[in-house]
Motif scaffolding. Structure first.
Motif, PDB file in Angstrom:
ATOM      1  N   SER A 171      -6.149   7.613  -6.581  1.00 51.71           N
ATOM      2  CA  SER A 171      -4.714   7.308  -6.699  1.00 51.71           C
ATOM      3  C   SER A 171      -4.019   7.891  -5.694  1.00 51.71           C
ATOM      4  O   SER A 171      -4.222   8.925  -4.843  1.00 51.71           O
ATOM      5  CB  SER A 171      -4.490   8.275  -7.962  1.00 51.71           C
ATOM      6  OG  SER A 171      -3.120   8.152  -8.064  1.00 51.71           O
ATOM      7  N   LEU A 172      -2.895   7.247  -5.422  1.00 52.20           N
ATOM      8  CA  LEU A 172      -2.173   7.557  -4.293  1.00 52.20           C
ATOM      9  C   LEU A 172      -0.604   7.562  -4.400  1.00 52.20           C
ATOM     10  O   LEU A 172       0.114   8.037  -3.528  1.00 52.20           O
ATOM     11  CB  LEU A 172      -2.119   6.269  -2.947  1.00 52.20           C
ATOM     12  CG  LEU A 172      -3.452   5.973  -2.386  1.00 52.20           C
ATOM     13  CD1 LEU A 172      -3.582   4.907  -1.617  1.00 52.20           C
ATOM     14  CD2 LEU A 172      -4.121   7.355  -1.516  1.00 52.20           C
ATOM     15  N   VAL A 231       4.026   0.036   2.023  1.00 46.20           N
ATOM     16  CA  VAL A 231       4.187  -0.365   3.376  1.00 46.20           C
ATOM     17  C   VAL A 231       4.009   1.031   4.090  1.00 46.20           C
ATOM     18  O   VAL A 231       3.436   0.564   5.395  1.00 46.20           O
ATOM     19  CB  VAL A 231       5.806  -0.763   3.427  1.00 46.20           C
ATOM     20  CG1 VAL A 231       6.170  -0.880   4.804  1.00 46.20           C
ATOM     21  CG2 VAL A 231       6.124  -1.989   2.585  1.00 46.20           C
ATOM     22  N   GLN A 232       4.359   1.969   3.779  1.00 48.25           N
ATOM     23  CA  GLN A 232       4.115   3.293   4.525  1.00 48.25           C
ATOM     24  C   GLN A 232       2.700   3.771   4.899  1.00 48.25           C
ATOM     25  O   GLN A 232       2.148   3.953   6.030  1.00 48.25           O
ATOM     26  CB  GLN A 232       4.759   4.472   4.084  1.00 48.25           C
ATOM     27  CG  GLN A 232       4.529   5.964   4.959  1.00 48.25           C
ATOM     28  CD  GLN A 232       5.010   5.760   6.284  1.00 48.25           C
ATOM     29  OE1 GLN A 232       6.109   4.973   6.409  1.00 48.25           O
ATOM     30  NE2 GLN A 232       4.472   6.429   7.223  1.00 48.25           N
ATOM     31  N   LEU A 233       1.884   3.316   3.709  1.00 48.79           N
ATOM     32  CA  LEU A 233       0.540   3.618   3.997  1.00 48.79           C
ATOM     33  C   LEU A 233      -0.173   2.559   4.771  1.00 48.79           C
ATOM     34  O   LEU A 233      -0.980   2.873   5.366  1.00 48.79           O
ATOM     35  CB  LEU A 233      -0.062   3.532   2.619  1.00 48.79           C
ATOM     36  CG  LEU A 233       0.178   4.632   1.479  1.00 48.79           C
ATOM     37  CD1 LEU A 233      -0.314   4.236   0.179  1.00 48.79           C
ATOM     38  CD2 LEU A 233      -0.776   5.726   2.072  1.00 48.79           C
ATOM     39  N   SER A 271      -6.666  -0.889   2.139  1.00 54.05           N
ATOM     40  CA  SER A 271      -7.579  -1.438   1.074  1.00 54.05           C
ATOM     41  C   SER A 271      -6.407  -0.819  -0.282  1.00 54.05           C
ATOM     42  O   SER A 271      -6.802  -1.173  -1.626  1.00 54.05           O
ATOM     43  CB  SER A 271      -8.725  -0.749   0.757  1.00 54.05           C
ATOM     44  OG  SER A 271      -8.784   0.662   0.919  1.00 54.05           O
ATOM     45  N   ALA A 272      -5.146  -0.209   0.022  1.00 51.84           N
ATOM     46  CA  ALA A 272      -4.476   0.157  -1.174  1.00 51.84           C
ATOM     47  C   ALA A 272      -3.678  -0.894  -1.732  1.00 51.84           C
ATOM     48  O   ALA A 272      -3.336  -1.972  -1.186  1.00 51.84           O
ATOM     49  CB  ALA A 272      -3.388   1.194  -0.836  1.00 51.84           C
ATOM     50  N   VAL A 273      -3.329  -1.004  -3.214  1.00 57.06           N
ATOM     51  CA  VAL A 273      -2.854  -1.991  -4.093  1.00 57.06           C
ATOM     52  C   VAL A 273      -1.822  -1.145  -4.920  1.00 57.06           C
ATOM     53  O   VAL A 273      -1.530   0.110  -4.944  1.00 57.06           O
ATOM     54  CB  VAL A 273      -3.563  -2.750  -4.653  1.00 57.06           C
ATOM     55  CG1 VAL A 273      -4.369  -3.764  -3.715  1.00 57.06           C
ATOM     56  CG2 VAL A 273      -4.437  -1.946  -5.558  1.00 57.06           C
ATOM     57  N   TRP A 307       1.907   2.284  -9.970  1.00 57.75           N
ATOM     58  CA  TRP A 307       0.742   2.800  -9.515  1.00 57.75           C
ATOM     59  C   TRP A 307       0.314   2.395  -8.460  1.00 57.75           C
ATOM     60  O   TRP A 307       0.132   1.122  -8.164  1.00 57.75           O
ATOM     61  CB  TRP A 307      -0.276   3.171 -10.680  1.00 57.75           C
ATOM     62  CG  TRP A 307      -1.271   3.878 -10.278  1.00 57.75           C
ATOM     63  CD1 TRP A 307      -1.556   4.856  -9.268  1.00 57.75           C
ATOM     64  CD2 TRP A 307      -2.963   3.672 -10.757  1.00 57.75           C
ATOM     65  NE1 TRP A 307      -2.567   5.558  -9.345  1.00 57.75           N
ATOM     66  CE2 TRP A 307      -3.575   4.759 -10.001  1.00 57.75           C
ATOM     67  CE3 TRP A 307      -3.373   2.722 -11.354  1.00 57.75           C
ATOM     68  CZ2 TRP A 307      -4.895   5.016 -10.231  1.00 57.75           C
ATOM     69  CZ3 TRP A 307      -4.839   2.863 -11.559  1.00 57.75           C
ATOM     70  CH2 TRP A 307      -5.465   4.004 -11.063  1.00 57.75           C
ATOM     71  N   VAL A 308       0.533   3.252  -7.211  1.00 56.23           N
ATOM     72  CA  VAL A 308      -0.335   3.022  -5.839  1.00 56.23           C
ATOM     73  C   VAL A 308      -1.666   3.503  -5.833  1.00 56.23           C
ATOM     74  O   VAL A 308      -1.737   4.751  -5.922  1.00 56.23           O
ATOM     75  CB  VAL A 308       0.627   3.161  -4.630  1.00 56.23           C
ATOM     76  CG1 VAL A 308       0.007   2.696  -3.610  1.00 56.23           C
ATOM     77  CG2 VAL A 308       2.118   2.532  -4.832  1.00 56.23           C
ATOM     78  N   TYR A 309      -2.732   2.784  -5.624  1.00 55.93           N
ATOM     79  CA  TYR A 309      -4.092   3.384  -5.516  1.00 55.93           C
ATOM     80  C   TYR A 309      -4.921   2.251  -4.813  1.00 55.93           C
ATOM     81  O   TYR A 309      -4.552   1.285  -4.382  1.00 55.93           O
ATOM     82  CB  TYR A 309      -4.559   3.255  -6.937  1.00 55.93           C
ATOM     83  CG  TYR A 309      -4.716   2.031  -7.584  1.00 55.93           C
ATOM     84  CD1 TYR A 309      -6.218   1.409  -7.964  1.00 55.93           C
ATOM     85  CD2 TYR A 309      -3.676   1.159  -8.119  1.00 55.93           C
ATOM     86  CE1 TYR A 309      -6.204   0.324  -8.635  1.00 55.93           C
ATOM     87  CE2 TYR A 309      -3.831   0.180  -8.618  1.00 55.93           C
ATOM     88  CZ  TYR A 309      -5.180  -0.345  -9.036  1.00 55.93           C
ATOM     89  OH  TYR A 309      -5.376  -1.573  -9.615  1.00 55.93           O
ATOM     90  N   ILE A 310      -6.159   2.944  -4.690  1.00 48.70           N
ATOM     91  CA  ILE A 310      -7.313   2.162  -4.123  1.00 48.70           C
ATOM     92  C   ILE A 310      -8.315   1.748  -5.013  1.00 48.70           C
ATOM     93  O   ILE A 310      -8.667   2.795  -5.899  1.00 48.70           O
ATOM     94  CB  ILE A 310      -8.003   2.915  -3.094  1.00 48.70           C
ATOM     95  CG1 ILE A 310      -6.970   3.322  -1.796  1.00 48.70           C
ATOM     96  CG2 ILE A 310      -9.493   2.185  -2.419  1.00 48.70           C
ATOM     97  CD1 ILE A 310      -7.721   4.123  -0.623  1.00 48.70           C
TER      98      ILE A 310
END
Length: 232
Positions: free
Chosen positions: A159-160, A174-176, A183-185, A119-122
């Protein structure tokens, strides 16, 4: 024959006279030395043995080097392993104190649940107002695929994207970052049926005493979950 004997005697007499200076010549040094030797003063020091001062040092008797005493290898004690679902923070802390103070032979290992997706998210923001503000910033950076989590432990997180592999999630992160999202993880998402676990390992001979001490700090409904498993 008599002439030959006479010549030999004459030759000896002439040599004797010459060596004693009867003819006025100098006596050779070797003859003088021979004259000075007094046979009565000659003392035999040894008969075939070297002089005492030149005698080689006596060889020390050979001794075998002391061999190190082999240390008996300690036989590894049988180990036992217990495993249960993840414990609440309070019980886990109490278990760590129990091990460090009374059972140092035991170790505690936390085993995370296996990941089934990424999951990619802030991470969650303080409230909905700040979450909406962050969403507008994402839109201004050209990020269109997002949504705000409405409930649960991750409420007000953004959520991203959810990905089936770690590489896909990493590439998206990496694109974000290139778009300006700092701040995304990313994190692993286990299956709902899989939960983190704790595993205890220690000497089998201490297991009964350890279980008794465990019953004093672990809730009654959690204690039966500590099942004995094969140590790996």
């Amino acid at each position: 024959m008599r002439v030959l004997i006479f010549l030999l005697v004459l030759a000896n007499l002439l040599f004797y006279a010459f060596s004693h200076g009867l003819f006025g010549g100098e006596v050779s040094s070797e003859a003088a030395n021979l004259q000075e030797i007094n046979p009565q003063q000659v003392r035999i020091l040894s008969r075939g043995e070297p002089p005492a001062g030149d005698a080689p040092p006596a060889a020390e008797p050979a001794t075998d080097a002391a061999e190190p005493t082999p240390v008996a290898s300690r036989q590894e004690q049988p180990a036992v392993c217990l495993q249960a679902s993840a414990l609440p923070e309070g019980e886990r802390a109490a278990l760590q104190i129990l091990i460090s103070t009374k059972f140092p032979g035991f170790t505690l290992q936390e085993i995370p649940a296996p990941a089934h997706s990424w999951w990619v998210y802030i991470p969650p923001l303080a409230d909905r107002i700040k979450a909406d503000k962050k969403a507008q910033e994402l839109k201004g950076l050209g990020v269109a695929d997002y949504f705000i989590v409405q409930e649960g432990a991750q409420r007000h997180a953004i959520s991203l994207g959810i990905f089936s592999s770690e590489k896909s999630a990493s590439d998206h992160l990496v694109q974000l970052r290139k778009q300006g999202v700092r701040s995304a993880v990313m994190t692993a998402r286990p299956d709902k049926n899989d939960t983190p676990k704790v595993r205890l390992r220690g000497p089998a001979e201490q297991l009964p005493e350890f279980r008794s001490a465990l019953a004093e700090i672990i809730a009654a409904e959690t204690l039966p979950q500590f099942q004995e498993i094969n140590c790996r």
